[in-house]
Design a protein around this motif. Structure first.
Motif, PDB file in Angstrom:
ATOM      1  N   LEU A 128     116.552 -29.115  29.218  1.00 48.52           N
ATOM      2  CA  LEU A 128     115.415 -28.993  30.117  1.00 48.52           C
ATOM      3  C   LEU A 128     114.165 -29.384  29.356  1.00 48.52           C
ATOM      4  CD1 LEU A 128     113.797 -27.790  32.538  1.00 48.52           C
ATOM      5  CD2 LEU A 128     114.163 -25.545  31.509  1.00 48.52           C
ATOM      6  N   ARG A 185     123.662 -32.604  31.676  1.00 46.38           N
ATOM      7  CA  ARG A 185     122.516 -32.554  32.584  1.00 46.38           C
ATOM      8  C   ARG A 185     121.209 -32.512  31.799  1.00 46.38           C
ATOM      9  NH1 ARG A 185     121.838 -32.419  37.675  1.00 46.38           N
ATOM     10  NH2 ARG A 185     123.933 -31.705  38.139  1.00 46.38           N
ATOM     11  N   VAL A 196     117.136 -32.335  32.699  1.00 46.66           N
ATOM     12  CA  VAL A 196     116.144 -32.100  33.745  1.00 46.66           C
ATOM     13  C   VAL A 196     114.760 -32.287  33.150  1.00 46.66           C
ATOM     14  CG1 VAL A 196     115.203 -30.432  35.387  1.00 46.66           C
ATOM     15  CG2 VAL A 196     117.679 -30.518  34.984  1.00 46.66           C
ATOM     16  N   HIS A 237     115.787 -41.529  35.889  1.00 45.35           N
ATOM     17  CA  HIS A 237     116.728 -41.169  36.952  1.00 45.35           C
ATOM     18  C   HIS A 237     117.990 -42.024  36.861  1.00 45.35           C
ATOM     19  CE1 HIS A 237     118.481 -41.830  40.965  1.00 45.35           C
ATOM     20  NE2 HIS A 237     118.249 -40.544  41.131  1.00 45.35           N
ATOM     21  N   THR A 287     117.748 -35.772  35.897  1.00 45.46           N
ATOM     22  CA  THR A 287     117.177 -35.233  37.133  1.00 45.46           C
ATOM     23  C   THR A 287     115.686 -35.092  36.903  1.00 45.46           C
ATOM     24  OG1 THR A 287     119.190 -34.013  37.687  1.00 45.46           O
ATOM     25  CG2 THR A 287     117.132 -33.251  38.698  1.00 45.46           C
ATOM     26  N   MET A 305     112.048 -33.784  38.262  1.00 46.97           N
ATOM     27  CA  MET A 305     111.407 -32.840  39.172  1.00 46.97           C
ATOM     28  C   MET A 305     109.920 -32.792  38.858  1.00 46.97           C
ATOM     29  SD  MET A 305     114.114 -29.662  38.943  1.00 46.97           S
ATOM     30  CE  MET A 305     113.401 -28.823  40.368  1.00 46.97           C
ATOM     31  N   ARG A 339     113.908 -23.054  40.987  1.00 43.30           N
ATOM     32  CA  ARG A 339     114.381 -24.378  41.405  1.00 43.30           C
ATOM     33  C   ARG A 339     114.868 -25.196  40.215  1.00 43.30           C
ATOM     34  NH1 ARG A 339     116.630 -25.954  44.407  1.00 43.30           N
ATOM     35  NH2 ARG A 339     115.686 -27.906  45.033  1.00 43.30           N
ATOM     36  N   VAL A 340     114.175 -25.076  39.079  1.00 42.31           N
ATOM     37  CA  VAL A 340     114.600 -25.797  37.886  1.00 42.31           C
ATOM     38  C   VAL A 340     115.960 -25.281  37.416  1.00 42.31           C
ATOM     39  CG1 VAL A 340     114.090 -26.145  35.435  1.00 42.31           C
ATOM     40  CG2 VAL A 340     112.288 -26.474  37.149  1.00 42.31           C
ATOM     41  N   ASP A 378     118.194 -23.816  39.122  1.00 41.73           N
ATOM     42  CA  ASP A 378     119.214 -24.213  40.098  1.00 41.73           C
ATOM     43  C   ASP A 378     119.965 -25.453  39.633  1.00 41.73           C
ATOM     44  OD1 ASP A 378     119.122 -22.315  42.098  1.00 41.73           O
ATOM     45  OD2 ASP A 378     117.866 -23.492  43.459  1.00 41.73           O
ATOM     46  N   GLN A 379     119.267 -26.347  38.955  1.00 43.19           N
ATOM     47  CA  GLN A 379     119.886 -27.604  38.527  1.00 43.19           C
ATOM     48  C   GLN A 379     121.011 -27.382  37.515  1.00 43.19           C
ATOM     49  OE1 GLN A 379     118.890 -30.314  40.313  1.00 43.19           O
ATOM     50  NE2 GLN A 379     117.684 -28.690  41.279  1.00 43.19           N
ATOM     51  N   PHE A 380     121.018 -26.213  36.898  1.00 46.71           N
ATOM     52  CA  PHE A 380     122.082 -25.866  35.942  1.00 46.71           C
ATOM     53  C   PHE A 380     123.064 -24.861  36.546  1.00 46.71           C
ATOM     54  CE2 PHE A 380     118.409 -27.194  33.456  1.00 46.71           C
ATOM     55  CZ  PHE A 380     118.974 -28.154  32.636  1.00 46.71           C
TER      56      PHE A 380
END
Length: 196
Positions: A90, A124, A126, A146, A151, A153, A176-177, A179-181
């Protein structure tokens, strides 16, 4: 760790020199409360922004919430290698300069190297940008990141959860951040989750 024992979820948290530091204490606290092992990297730019903004979190506040802290200049750190297993990375906030480096594959710092490793290992990544408006070079870099598998955001809170204060707005973005994990942050009110 004994054979068959699962390690905790492990995330790299990179902090580059964009405004948006108030998002970090809640995000790191949520990750700690969820049992996630965090590897924190603060860029020199991030430290300058913290000092300039003054009223937000300072480096010591953030390092106290992390499992492991790495120096951004340490390109021999564990998270610089793909063989060191993480579950993703992240970047919060992700500055325009760091975005450009990630999008183009420049790996001159530990943050950019760890991001590169995350992409090459198909983990992943972000990127949470907090800069407006977006000039064309930044839009090009957002698309390149992307297309490379990240991802992207923006640090933009929603308002359907009827926030009562700034903390509620910060909490929305954290939820919300994460959530991506696949992580659920307690107290996050989702849109029509009650079925209405």
């Amino acid at each position: 760790m004994t054979p068959g024992e699962q390690r905790p979820l492990r995330l790299v948290v990179g902090v580059s020199g964009g405004s948006g530091m108030p998002y970090l204490p809640g995000t790191l606290s949520a990750l700690r409360d969820l049992g996630v092992e965090t590897h924190l990297i603060l860029s020199s730019g991030a430290k300058r922004v913290m000092a300039a903004e003054g009223t937000g979190p300072q480096p010591a506040d953030l390092t106290a919430l992390a499992s492991v802290v790495h120096e951004d200049r340490d390109l021999a750190a564990s998270v610089a290698s793909g063989s060191y297993r993480t579950d993703g990375m992240l970047l919060l906030p992700c500055s325009a300069g760091t975005l450009a480096k990630v999008a183009q594959g420049f790996t001159d710092t530990l943050i950019t190297r760890a991001a590169h490793v995350t992409l090459k290992e198909r983990r992943r990544l972000v990127l949470v940008v907090r800069e407006d408006p977006f000039p064309r070079p930044m839009l090009t870099n957002l698309l390149a990141a992307h297309d490379a598998g990240a991802t992207v955001m923006t640090a933009s809170p929603g308002f359907y959860h009827a926030p009562e204060n700034v903390a509620d707005l910060l909490h929305f973005v954290t939820a919300r951040v994460l959530d991506q994990f696949g992580l659920d942050v307690p107290g996050f009110r989702r849109w029509r989750e009650d079925g209405a």
